[in-house]
Design a protein around this motif. Sequence first.
Motif, mmCIF file in Angstrom:
data_model
loop_
_atom_site.group_PDB
_atom_site.id
_atom_site.type_symbol
_atom_site.label_atom_id
_atom_site.label_comp_id
_atom_site.label_asym_id
_atom_site.label_seq_id
_atom_site.Cartn_x
_atom_site.Cartn_y
_atom_site.Cartn_z
ATOM 1 N N SER A 202 28.325 -53.268 -29.178
ATOM 2 C CA SER A 202 28.091 -52.085 -28.729
ATOM 3 C C SER A 202 28.681 -52.131 -27.618
ATOM 4 C CB SER A 202 26.718 -51.764 -28.639
ATOM 5 O OG SER A 202 25.948 -51.916 -29.928
ATOM 6 N N LEU A 203 28.775 -50.710 -26.852
ATOM 7 C CA LEU A 203 29.151 -50.660 -25.651
ATOM 8 C C LEU A 203 28.196 -50.319 -24.864
ATOM 9 C CD1 LEU A 203 32.032 -50.449 -23.851
ATOM 10 C CD2 LEU A 203 31.551 -48.023 -23.693
ATOM 11 N N ILE A 204 27.647 -51.619 -24.096
ATOM 12 C CA ILE A 204 26.327 -51.645 -23.258
ATOM 13 C C ILE A 204 26.739 -51.032 -21.944
ATOM 14 C CG2 ILE A 204 24.345 -52.792 -22.773
ATOM 15 C CD1 ILE A 204 24.495 -54.437 -25.014
ATOM 16 N N ILE A 205 26.006 -49.995 -21.548
ATOM 17 C CA ILE A 205 26.313 -49.184 -20.384
ATOM 18 C C ILE A 205 25.045 -48.875 -19.672
ATOM 19 C CG2 ILE A 205 28.673 -48.510 -20.917
ATOM 20 C CD1 ILE A 205 27.215 -45.782 -22.136
ATOM 21 N N TRP B 184 23.458 -45.795 -18.136
ATOM 22 C CA TRP B 184 23.616 -44.380 -18.098
ATOM 23 C C TRP B 184 22.676 -43.870 -16.904
ATOM 24 C CZ3 TRP B 184 26.735 -41.953 -21.676
ATOM 25 C CH2 TRP B 184 26.720 -40.584 -21.397
ATOM 26 N N PRO C 116 24.478 -36.079 -25.691
ATOM 27 C CA PRO C 116 24.105 -37.298 -26.291
ATOM 28 C C PRO C 116 22.501 -37.310 -26.898
ATOM 29 C CG PRO C 116 24.782 -37.518 -24.223
ATOM 30 C CD PRO C 116 24.683 -36.036 -24.314
ATOM 31 N N ASP D 210 23.779 -41.710 -30.840
ATOM 32 C CA ASP D 210 25.070 -41.963 -30.132
ATOM 33 C C ASP D 210 24.850 -43.282 -29.537
ATOM 34 O OD1 ASP D 210 26.550 -39.559 -30.250
ATOM 35 O OD2 ASP D 210 24.957 -38.459 -29.134
ATOM 36 N N PHE D 211 23.685 -43.634 -29.380
ATOM 37 C CA PHE D 211 23.216 -44.814 -28.591
ATOM 38 C C PHE D 211 21.983 -45.589 -28.898
ATOM 39 C CE2 PHE D 211 21.807 -41.382 -26.295
ATOM 40 C CZ PHE D 211 20.660 -41.610 -25.818
ATOM 41 N N TYR D 212 21.757 -46.722 -29.171
ATOM 42 C CA TYR D 212 20.358 -47.562 -29.308
ATOM 43 C C TYR D 212 19.841 -47.757 -28.003
ATOM 44 C CZ TYR D 212 22.932 -48.216 -33.847
ATOM 45 O OH TYR D 212 23.581 -47.868 -35.030
ATOM 46 N N PHE D 213 18.573 -48.197 -28.037
ATOM 47 C CA PHE D 213 17.972 -48.665 -27.226
ATOM 48 C C PHE D 213 17.784 -50.095 -27.438
ATOM 49 C CE2 PHE D 213 16.714 -44.430 -26.667
ATOM 50 C CZ PHE D 213 16.371 -43.984 -25.252
ATOM 51 N N ASN E 101 22.019 -55.978 -31.538
ATOM 52 C CA ASN E 101 22.863 -54.813 -32.583
ATOM 53 C C ASN E 101 22.201 -54.423 -33.956
ATOM 54 O OD1 ASN E 101 25.514 -54.034 -31.134
ATOM 55 N ND2 ASN E 101 25.512 -56.109 -30.706
#
Lengths: 259, 259
Positions: A16-19, A21, A114, A125-128, A144
């Motif tokens: 994933s792309l870990i960002i 936010w 999002p 759109d994203f996971y925790f 993942n």
Amino acid sequence: MAEAAPKFPEVQGGGSLIIAWQIRDKHVLVVGGGEVAAGRILHCLNADAKVTVVSPAARLNPEVAYRVTQNQVTHVDRNFEPADLDGADMVLVAVDDPAASTTIWKLCKERRIPANIADVPPECDFYFGSVHRDGPLQIMVSTNGKGPRLASIIRKFIAKCLPSNAGHAIETVGQLRVRLRQMAPRPEEGPKRMAWMTKVSDAYPWDEMCGLSEEDMANLLRFYPSGKVPSLDELKAMRANPEVSKNVFDGSFGFSVGA
Amino acid sequence: MAEAAPKFPEVQGGGSLIIAWQIRDKHVLVVGGGEVAAGRILHCLNADAKVTVVSPAARLNPEVAYRVTQNQVTHVDRNFEPADLDGADMVLVAVDDPAASTTIWKLCKERRIPANIADVPPECDFYFGSVHRDGPLQIMVSTNGKGPRLASIIRKFIAKCLPSNAGHAIETVGQLRVRLRQMAPRPEEGPKRMAWMTKVSDAYPWDEMCGLSEEDMANLLRFYPSGKVPSLDELKAMRANPEVSKNVFDGSFGFSVGA
């Protein structure tokens, strides 16, 4: 003849792309008030978001109900309505109603908001992940989707490995940078400031920096004009010991680092 | 009399919302082709994104140029134009031109495209951190801007703490779950499957699972019908040792776990 292999990192797909936010003062709409919602609300509050929870009061779990009474979140006491999305910067859905969830997901996509629909990976759109927090330090573990239980176990493993008060080391470096800029504010000193900060980072193992006090930092900053950095032992020897300080500055105390 | 303190976690503001963004097959536009862009491109490729790089060819750094020749990214050989944003799901800007960067940021906000302008925190929907990767395992370290150098040092520290091949443990658990579902596919067995997987997670220290082989997994799955889980020593004793296997299954081999 075979070509030499390029020296660039190989692509390792499947991640994933870990960002990190930025939701300070942004509006997060949470649909649902159960246990999953409670966890997500805390994540958002820890990032200074303005959180609105839409859920009938009767279905709030004790933690969410507590945050409502503390005015940590805004509560809308009814089921979701599309107008709730007005002004939302992010939407988190955690209700046991797949049809309603999908409807909300589609509305979010139309509005380009999002969104994360709990337990429905294709509608996210994203996971925790599992997050370790210590002051300014945040460490997020993601498997993942392969093992959420393991993510939490690995997070606890990492927390145990880290020196206690690791967040303090980061605060220390952050404060040192701020104070240095106050002490030597001229823009043309930028390169000298940066070079000295790098020298400090290289001189002290980061885990040792967890133990530096206010006094140590003040002593350390006295070395900046000379461009030198004392060894950690020298710095510790200066604690409430003006004699050592004097010797350090008249040069009779040996520098082992940065001299 | 003082009220009892509530037992819910206290809010610890000042953090970010760290999330695992899903960009598989999504379009990421990278404006700029220097060293910073190279790092971001790799992050995106590791998450299976379709990456387009907009930058004059003469300004591509060797890593980005290499990825262009390998067709890992699509290259647009000129400066940014607003039409480049058409169809972009995310935009990453890394050019030494603050005015151009701000223009792109504003266009992204009009179109509600998540964006990151390197080195301009107020023009970022999200920040990057330092990421450790091992197969399905991703660990991201953020210092929330206080010390990017430290983030990288702490990431390396964590990588050293982790058992080697930690990602393999996660793969193992993931595969075990998939195989179990093949072996016992009926939906009504869901609770039994889940209970057994939990038993497995509780029985073996996660770092020990890094060493489990294909054979070990096959042996382990043979215990599922009984609902039992062998101890790790018992499981290891079964390796290429049919006698032990026989004893395990006729009950003459003691279970220390899950019996």
